[in-house]
Write an enzyme that holds these catalytic residues in place. Structure first.
Site, short mmCIF file in Angstrom:
data_model
loop_
_atom_site.label_atom_id
_atom_site.label_comp_id
_atom_site.label_asym_id
_atom_site.label_seq_id
_atom_site.Cartn_x
_atom_site.Cartn_y
_atom_site.Cartn_z
N LYS A 44 0.82 -1.34 -0.09
CA LYS A 44 -0.22 0.14 -0.17
C LYS A 44 0.82 1.34 0.08
CE LYS A 44 -3.27 -1.00 -0.66
NZ LYS A 44 -3.58 -1.84 -1.91
N HIS A 99 7.05 -7.27 -2.14
CA HIS A 99 6.73 -6.79 -0.79
C HIS A 99 7.46 -7.42 0.49
CE1 HIS A 99 3.49 -4.40 -2.11
NE2 HIS A 99 2.33 -5.43 -2.19
N SER A 129 -4.75 2.98 3.74
CA SER A 129 -5.04 2.50 2.63
C SER A 129 -5.05 0.82 2.66
CB SER A 129 -3.79 2.64 1.61
OG SER A 129 -3.92 2.01 0.26
S1 PPS Z 1 -0.53 -3.01 -3.19
O1 PPS Z 1 -1.86 -3.54 -3.23
O2 PPS Z 1 0.23 -3.13 -1.68
O3 PPS Z 1 0.29 -3.62 -4.26
O4 PPS Z 1 -0.92 -1.36 -3.33
P1 PPS Z 1 0.08 -0.21 -3.81
O5 PPS Z 1 -0.10 -0.13 -5.17
O6 PPS Z 1 1.38 -0.71 -3.14
O7 PPS Z 1 -0.49 0.86 -3.20
C1 PPS Z 1 -2.13 1.34 -3.52
C2 PPS Z 1 -2.17 2.87 -3.25
O8 PPS Z 1 -1.35 3.61 -4.04
C3 PPS Z 1 -2.25 4.50 -4.85
N1 PPS Z 1 -2.17 4.74 -6.18
C4 PPS Z 1 -1.75 5.89 -6.79
N2 PPS Z 1 -1.40 7.24 -6.15
C5 PPS Z 1 -1.38 8.29 -7.11
N3 PPS Z 1 -1.29 8.00 -8.63
C6 PPS Z 1 -1.25 6.94 -8.94
N4 PPS Z 1 -1.25 6.97 -10.23
C7 PPS Z 1 -1.78 5.69 -8.09
N5 PPS Z 1 -1.75 4.46 -8.37
C8 PPS Z 1 -1.92 3.94 -7.09
C9 PPS Z 1 -3.61 3.91 -4.69
O9 PPS Z 1 -4.67 5.03 -4.84
C10 PPS Z 1 -3.39 3.32 -3.18
O10 PPS Z 1 -3.52 4.25 -2.25
P2 PPS Z 1 -4.93 4.84 -1.19
O11 PPS Z 1 -4.33 5.77 -0.39
O12 PPS Z 1 -5.61 3.65 -0.88
O13 PPS Z 1 -5.63 5.46 -2.44
#
Ligand code: PPS
Length: 286
Positions: A44, A99, A129
């Protein structure tokens, strides 16, 4: 539906696509190559965003690849059964996601020159998240409430274990030539400069129009609508049919909308105790 974790070497993992046998095999036998790029995060923290950016760097801003191949095939997870099997015989330079905490990463990483990008995010936002994400998934233990999840997170009783331990472990690589540390916050606040930093680290160069295409195609809105990147293809199989969502808000500081003042104070205290030995500049949100 799962009401438990899969434990491996004292760390909790999701129950689907993770097995102790496979994780041990990957740990002992997976061979990192010098030309690999490893995207490494605590869950996340913005992993999929970073994968999208690195894919667009590799394709020089051309969105064809990210629009036609699922993100987990572009950068497979080395610790999952599916990812490990697709990576192990793959020829040429590979993008790899993980991860894993440092003590469980395939050991060959430490004898290779593979480039590693480690992305850190404010743990308070990671917590929020994770709370919203895991409860729509079929493969991890679900908390009854945010209060309960908050307690689990502090103790490290969440998928992939303790955030504090993850950061500490990987920070032992800080300063190594092949290890780049970035934060979700800098990526969010100044995407262009941070992408430049990544390009420099990977030895790539983008023309201005390629960079503009990258910025557009990896933006929150465009990624949210890209079915190859938003995990919607896994709904029903891994996630709740209606509510499973990866791209939830994509902002910094959303924790302030969810965590109580008392929880925030308790978190600050724990953060200060546990992270005091690491340089403050690692944590730009402070
Ligand atoms: S995972 O499931 O652990 O692989 O998730 P991960 O990709 O690490 O994290 C998900 C969060 O990243 C945000 N996210 C983004 N933020 C900004 N811009 C872009 N393009 C983007 N893509 C993914 C996503 O919204 C999750 O954060 P939260 O706070 O839940 O919105």
């Amino acid at each position: 539906m799962s009401d438990r974790y899969m434990w491996f070497e004292g760390v909790p993992f999701p129950t689907m696509d993770f097995t102790p046998e496979l994780m041990r095999e990957a740990w002992e036998s997976f061979v990192f190559k010098d030309e690999d790029v490893l995207i490494l995060t605590y869950p996340k923290s913005g992993t999929n965003w970073l994968v999208e950016i690195v894919c667009l760097i590799c394709s020089k801003g051309d969105p064809k690849w990210i629009q036609s191949v699922p993100i987990w095939d572009r950068s497979p997870w080395v610790e999952t059964e599916y990812g490990y099997n697709s990576l192990k015989d793959k020829e040429g330079p590979r993008l790899i996601s993980s991860h894993l905490p440092i003590q469980l990463i395939p050991k060959s990483l430490f004898n290779s020159k593979a480039k590693v990008i480690y992305l850190i995010r404010n743990p308070r936002d990671v917590l929020i998240s994770g709370y919203f994400f895991w409860r729509t998934s079929y493969f991890v233990k679900k908390a009854e409430s945010l209060k309960e999840y908050f307690e689990w997170f502090i103790k490290g009783n969440v998928p992939f274990g303790s955030w504090f331990d993850h950061i500490h472990g990987w920070m032992s690589m800080k300063g190594k030539e092949n290890f780049l540390i970035l934060s979700y916050e800098e990526l969010k606040w100044d995407t262009r400069s941070t992408v430049d930093k990544i390009c420099q680290f990977l030895g790539r160069k983008l023309e201005p129009e390629e960079m503009n295409s990258l910025l557009k195609n990896s933006s929150f809105q465009v990624m949210k609508e890209n079915n190859m990147s938003n995990l919607s293809l896994l709904r029903g199989q891994f996630f709740d049919e209606k509510n499973g969502i990866l791209l939830r808000k994509g902002i910094t500081g959303d924790w302030k909308n969810h965590i109580t003042v008392a929880q925030a104070e308790a978190f600050d205290k724990i953060f200060q105790e546990k992270m005091a030995d690491l340089p403050r500049e690692l944590f730009p949100w402070e």
